[in-house]
Design a protein around this motif. Structure first.
Motif, PDB file in Angstrom:
ATOM      1  N   LYS A  14       0.758  -1.195  -0.076  1.00  0.00           N
ATOM      2  CA  LYS A  14      -0.144   0.114   0.013  1.00  0.00           C
ATOM      3  C   LYS A  14       0.998   1.212   0.034  1.00  0.00           C
ATOM      4  O   LYS A  14       1.602   1.574   0.897  1.00  0.00           O
ATOM      5  N   LEU A  35      -3.323  -3.009  -2.701  1.00  0.00           N
ATOM      6  CA  LEU A  35      -4.313  -2.037  -3.046  1.00  0.00           C
ATOM      7  C   LEU A  35      -4.351  -1.686  -4.275  1.00  0.00           C
ATOM      8  O   LEU A  35      -3.477  -1.533  -4.876  1.00  0.00           O
ATOM      9  N   PHE A  78      -5.593   5.683  -2.629  1.00  0.00           N
ATOM     10  CA  PHE A  78      -4.212   4.780  -2.077  1.00  0.00           C
ATOM     11  C   PHE A  78      -3.191   4.596  -2.804  1.00  0.00           C
ATOM     12  O   PHE A  78      -2.215   3.754  -2.591  1.00  0.00           O
ATOM     13  N   LYS A  88      -7.257  -5.713  -2.853  1.00  0.00           N
ATOM     14  CA  LYS A  88      -7.760  -4.878  -1.713  1.00  0.00           C
ATOM     15  C   LYS A  88      -8.520  -3.581  -2.406  1.00  0.00           C
ATOM     16  O   LYS A  88      -7.921  -2.664  -2.936  1.00  0.00           O
ATOM     17  N   GLU A 138     -15.269  -8.175   5.245  1.00  0.00           N
ATOM     18  CA  GLU A 138     -14.936  -7.213   6.309  1.00  0.00           C
ATOM     19  C   GLU A 138     -15.972  -6.550   7.197  1.00  0.00           C
ATOM     20  O   GLU A 138     -16.705  -6.058   6.843  1.00  0.00           O
ATOM     21  N   ASN A 143     -12.116  -5.440  11.102  1.00  0.00           N
ATOM     22  CA  ASN A 143     -11.267  -4.063  11.153  1.00  0.00           C
ATOM     23  C   ASN A 143     -11.016  -3.433  12.477  1.00  0.00           C
ATOM     24  O   ASN A 143     -12.071  -3.106  12.911  1.00  0.00           O
ATOM     25  N   ARG A 176      -9.902  -0.665  12.205  1.00  0.00           N
ATOM     26  CA  ARG A 176      -9.980   0.956  12.071  1.00  0.00           C
ATOM     27  C   ARG A 176     -11.327   0.897  11.596  1.00  0.00           C
ATOM     28  O   ARG A 176     -11.895   0.455  10.798  1.00  0.00           O
ATOM     29  N   GLU A 205      -7.187  -6.962  11.584  1.00  0.00           N
ATOM     30  CA  GLU A 205      -6.729  -6.014  10.327  1.00  0.00           C
ATOM     31  C   GLU A 205      -6.575  -4.703  11.093  1.00  0.00           C
ATOM     32  O   GLU A 205      -7.455  -4.433  11.916  1.00  0.00           O
ATOM     33  N   SER A 206      -5.495  -4.204  10.588  1.00  0.00           N
ATOM     34  CA  SER A 206      -5.332  -2.780  10.881  1.00  0.00           C
ATOM     35  C   SER A 206      -4.666  -2.582  12.238  1.00  0.00           C
ATOM     36  O   SER A 206      -5.037  -3.295  13.295  1.00  0.00           O
ATOM     37  N   GLY A 207      -3.866  -1.491  12.354  1.00  0.00           N
ATOM     38  CA  GLY A 207      -3.263  -0.963  13.514  1.00  0.00           C
ATOM     39  C   GLY A 207      -2.366  -1.939  14.249  1.00  0.00           C
ATOM     40  O   GLY A 207      -2.295  -1.972  15.414  1.00  0.00           O
ATOM     41  N   VAL A 211      -1.469  -6.870   7.719  1.00  0.00           N
ATOM     42  CA  VAL A 211      -0.645  -5.747   8.257  1.00  0.00           C
ATOM     43  C   VAL A 211      -0.276  -4.888   7.017  1.00  0.00           C
ATOM     44  O   VAL A 211       0.232  -5.386   5.991  1.00  0.00           O
ATOM     45  N   GLU A 268       0.796  -0.569   7.255  1.00  0.00           N
ATOM     46  CA  GLU A 268       1.142   0.353   7.581  1.00  0.00           C
ATOM     47  C   GLU A 268       2.797   0.107   8.085  1.00  0.00           C
ATOM     48  O   GLU A 268       3.681   0.751   7.798  1.00  0.00           O
TER      49      GLU A 268
HETATM   50  O1  LIG Z   1      -2.159  -0.441   7.565  1.00  0.00           O
HETATM   51  P1  LIG Z   1      -2.760  -1.055   8.418  1.00  0.00           P
HETATM   52  O2  LIG Z   1      -3.360  -0.200   9.597  1.00  0.00           O
HETATM   53  O3  LIG Z   1      -1.827  -2.240   9.038  1.00  0.00           O
HETATM   54  O4  LIG Z   1      -4.169  -1.754   7.986  1.00  0.00           O
HETATM   55  C1  LIG Z   1      -3.732  -2.708   6.995  1.00  0.00           C
HETATM   56  C2  LIG Z   1      -5.369  -3.109   6.158  1.00  0.00           C
HETATM   57  O5  LIG Z   1      -5.841  -3.747   7.388  1.00  0.00           O
HETATM   58  C3  LIG Z   1      -5.846  -1.742   5.706  1.00  0.00           C
HETATM   59  O6  LIG Z   1      -5.349  -1.220   4.743  1.00  0.00           O
HETATM   60  C4  LIG Z   1      -7.495  -1.871   5.411  1.00  0.00           C
HETATM   61  C5  LIG Z   1      -8.240  -2.776   5.946  1.00  0.00           C
HETATM   62  N1  LIG Z   1      -9.532  -2.653   5.529  1.00  0.00           N
HETATM   63  C6  LIG Z   1      -9.639  -1.748   4.279  1.00  0.00           C
HETATM   64  C7  LIG Z   1     -10.293  -1.444   3.367  1.00  0.00           C
HETATM   65  C8  LIG Z   1     -10.088  -0.412   2.511  1.00  0.00           C
HETATM   66  C9  LIG Z   1      -8.669  -0.191   2.488  1.00  0.00           C
HETATM   67  C10 LIG Z   1      -7.777  -0.451   3.209  1.00  0.00           C
HETATM   68  C11 LIG Z   1      -8.083  -1.173   4.460  1.00  0.00           C
END
Ligand SMILES: O=P(O)(O)OC[C@@H](O)[C@@H](O)c1c[nH]c2ccccc12
Length: 381
Positions: free
Chosen positions: A168, A201, A207, A229, A278, A300, A302, A335-337, A357, A359
């Protein structure tokens, strides 16, 4: 044409999935007929012929949301809102005779903005490459790789959550994550350091991704299964991703109403792909748990509307619905963080067997070596 017009009067038409293998004349006819079935009864009758002509001319297949609109007489946004979805669809005009009605609307948050931009992008892409062409290209794509199989094997091999490592370049919440960005080199580094799968992505506008990244990684000799993605709003995109070599696709419950989710999961499964569905909250998770054929759920951390990240979310949802998920044999991705070995251990304890993962790897000088840092050990592969 005669038979199409006759068929248009055999209403109501129950929802049935679009053609999954090839666009034969009969399957095309049925999608055209379904496309004709929109609006209230009066509108439907008045427009049936127009709609069929329009659909034939534009070679367009309509999605399940439009069928529900027709069947219920309700606007898709009303249906989605009743399922707790806050994203409104833009409702572009389908037929020259229609107006949009909401030309002056402004998106309420970033996810809505992305989805609206996506509607424009997809309609432009479809105009260049109609569904039947993209379906045909998908039949010549490289064979599908087993995404879930790769996750399961990696989990057993390392006894830590299997890693879906993301490629990404940028994100709306964090801006550019990596200047020196070579998707193939990053994918090779991920593979050499024990990632189970790769996520790429493809959204360009928000993105800085592209389908070209996906395609070049797929053709580079890297063997790992690839997740596309994307912000999927139309089944056309699933066939397109497959035609570029994707093995799995993301479906976001915050964006897609139930019937679209059901239909798209089925399209994925029929193509041999994996749908990563998701969710972010309990309501979305409950909706998804009711859908047959879901094998992989992503929790997720986030919130895509506010960008707030909290790993407690994975734990909370697993505490509430973990038994149900296990009973159904569904695999869960955290997912994420996730930045540290503690973060990974935390979601592992919460019950996930895979993590996604982006970022923390993309920001590392050496994204491959950063993998060992995430797990506190080198991964076997
Ligand atoms: O960069 P991170 O915080 O590690 O997260 C990755 C991934 O989970 C995140 O890119 C993501 C999760 N769901 C999404 C939906 C669309 C775009 C991006 C995402």
């Amino acid at each position: 044409m005669e038979s199409l017009l006759a068929a248009a009067h055999l209403q109501p038409v129950a929802f049935s999935p679009a053609p999954l293998s090839s666009s034969t004349s009969s399957s095309r006819s049925s999608s055209v007929v379904r496309g004709a079935c929109r609006g209230s009864h009066a509108v439907r009758c008045a427009y049936a012929k127009d709609a069929i002509l329009y659909a034939l001319e534009h070679d367009e297949m309509f999605n399940s949301d439009e069928v529900i609109q027709w069947e219920s007489g309700k606007n898709i946004n009303t249906i989605a809102a009743a399922q707790g979805i806050s994203i409104r669809r833009r409702c572009r005009p389908r037929y020259p005779s229609e107006g949009t009605g909401d030309d002056k609307a402004v998106p309420r948050h970033i996810l809505e903005q992305i989805v609206w931009d996506k509607e424009v992008e997809v309609s432009q892409r479809k105009a260049k490459k109609p569904l039947r062409d993209v379906m045909e290209s998908s039949e010549h794509a490289p064979p599908v790789r087993d995404f879930i199989g790769a996750l399961t094997t990696a989990y057993v091999r390392n006894s830590v959550p299997a890693l879906i490592a993301e490629i990404k370049k940028a994100s709306p919440s964090r801006g550019v994550l990596r200047e020196n960005f070579n998707p193939v080199e990053i994918a090779q580094a991920y593979e050499e350091n024990g990632a189970a799968c790769i996520s790429i992505l493809t959204d360009e506008r928000h993105f800085q991704g592209s389908y070209e990244h996906l395609e070049t990684v797929r053709n580079s000799g890297v063997k790992l299964p690839i997740l596309c993605k994307e912000f999927i709003i139309d089944s056309w995109q699933i066939y397109y991703a497959r035609s570029k070599g994707a093995d799995a696709i993301l479906l976001i419950a915050a964006v897609l109403p139930d019937l679209d989710l059901k239909y798209m999961v089925r399209v994925c499964n029929n193509l041999g792909m994996t749908a990563l569905v998701e969710v972010h909250d309990e309501r979305e998770l409950d909706r998804v748990l009711k859908i047959d054929g879901v094998k992989l759920i992503g929790i997720n951390n986030r919130n895509l509307e506010t960008f707030v990240v909290d790993t407690l979310n994975t734990r909370m949802l697993m505490e509430k619905r973990g038994d149900d998920i296990r009973e159904k044999g569904i695999l869960v991705v955290g997912e994420s963080g996730l930045f540290t070995a503690e973060d990974v251990a935390y979601v592992h304890r919460a019950g996930v067997s895979s993590i996604l993962v982006g970022e923390s790897l993309m920001k590392a000088e050496d994204p491959g070596r950063a993998i060992a840092g995430l797990f506190g050990k080198e991964l076997l592969h």
